[in-house]
Design an enzyme around this catalytic site. Structure first.
Site, short mmCIF file in Angstrom:
data_model
loop_
_atom_site.label_atom_id
_atom_site.label_comp_id
_atom_site.label_asym_id
_atom_site.label_seq_id
_atom_site.Cartn_x
_atom_site.Cartn_y
_atom_site.Cartn_z
N SER A 32 -1.66 -29.25 33.92
CA SER A 32 -0.99 -28.00 33.60
C SER A 32 -1.07 -27.03 34.79
CB SER A 32 -1.58 -27.41 32.31
OG SER A 32 -0.75 -26.39 31.80
N ASP A 67 4.63 -34.25 25.14
CA ASP A 67 4.11 -32.90 25.40
C ASP A 67 4.95 -31.88 24.65
OD1 ASP A 67 3.42 -30.36 26.53
OD2 ASP A 67 2.71 -31.36 28.34
N HIS A 89 0.08 -31.92 24.84
CA HIS A 89 -0.31 -31.29 26.09
C HIS A 89 -1.82 -31.35 26.32
CE1 HIS A 89 0.52 -28.71 29.53
NE2 HIS A 89 -0.47 -27.92 29.17
#
Length: 245
Positions: A100, A193, A225
């Site tokens: 991320s 995700d 995620h």
């Protein structure tokens, strides 16, 4: 083993595996939208446990969070952590795993001398980088997702100009070469995700192609995620493509 590289409680590095004779390291940088205290270097514990035979040091980096600090403080912390690891433990040959905004920070690190011109020279070698479900063009992220995502971006950046020009995908950084000659680039994205579509990874892939950089673009059904970096499929990719070379 936990060591401090700065005065703030979050300015710490954690050795999950340490061999003083081994100068190679796999270094993990967590996500969490620059602000979530629930995301730390311990996010990668499950992944590390799936790499029991890896002949490298395993190290996680924590960094200060927003809104207490803003860009480029997060990147500055990552650089300070890497400088600390080099100077105290002679960690010179590294591979990086970022999830991320951890992937965002690695992308920024690749142009760190232009992001923070006054920073000390970071004399390390980067063998391999794994970008996992990352954010690579912050302005485009807001274009795609709107106000909900803009709120955490605004907490991490002081202005639109700051986040528009924060990574190499647009603005002046798009014209500069990377500060490191990375041997292997891996762009990984989970098709499951729920927080990031493939749009960010597609943009990054086009950017890397435009730079003439060789990379591996790997995508699969690897969970949501906050699951993807724990998955055995990711451990297998790291084991197959990096640790056995």
């Amino acid at each position: 083993m936990i060591n401090k590289y700065g005065a703030d409680p979050l300015q710490t590095v954690k050795f999950f595996r340490c061999d003083p004779k081994n100068k190679k390291a796999l270094i993990f940088i967590h996500g969490g939208a620059w602000r979530d205290p629930n995301n730390t270097y311990d996010d990668f514990q499950d992944l590390i446990e799936q790499l029991p035979d890896a002949n490298v040091n395993m190290i996680g980096i924590n960094y200060r969070l927003s809104p207490e600090v803003k860009h480029p403080a997060h990147l500055s912390d990552v650089i300070d952590a890497l400088l600390f690891l080099k100077e105290k433990f002679n960690v010179v040959d590294v591979s990086l795993v970022g999830h991320s905004v951890g992937a965002t920070l690695i992308l920024q690190l690749l142009t760190y001398r232009h992001c923070i011109p006054t920073v000390r020279l970071l004399d390390i070698r980067i063998e391999t980088v794994y970008f996992i479900d990352g954010i690579y063009d912050i302005a485009d992220l807001i274009e795609e997702y709107g106000a909900d995502y803009k709120s955490f971006v605004d907490a991490a950046f002081s202005s639109i100009q700051d986040y528009t020009t924060a990574t190499a995908l647009r603005g002046p950084l798009s014209e500069v070469p990377f500060d490191f000659e990375v041997k292997n680039l891996y762009l990984l994205h989970s098709l499951e995700d729920e927080l990031l579509s493939e749009r960010q990874s597609d943009l990054f892939a086009r950017f890397l192609k435009s730079k003439g950089l060789h990379f591996f673009d790997l995508r699969g059904k690897w969970g949501k995620h906050e699951q993807v970096y724990r998955r055995n499929e990711i451990a297998e990719i790291i084991r197959e493509y990096s640790l056995n070379q």
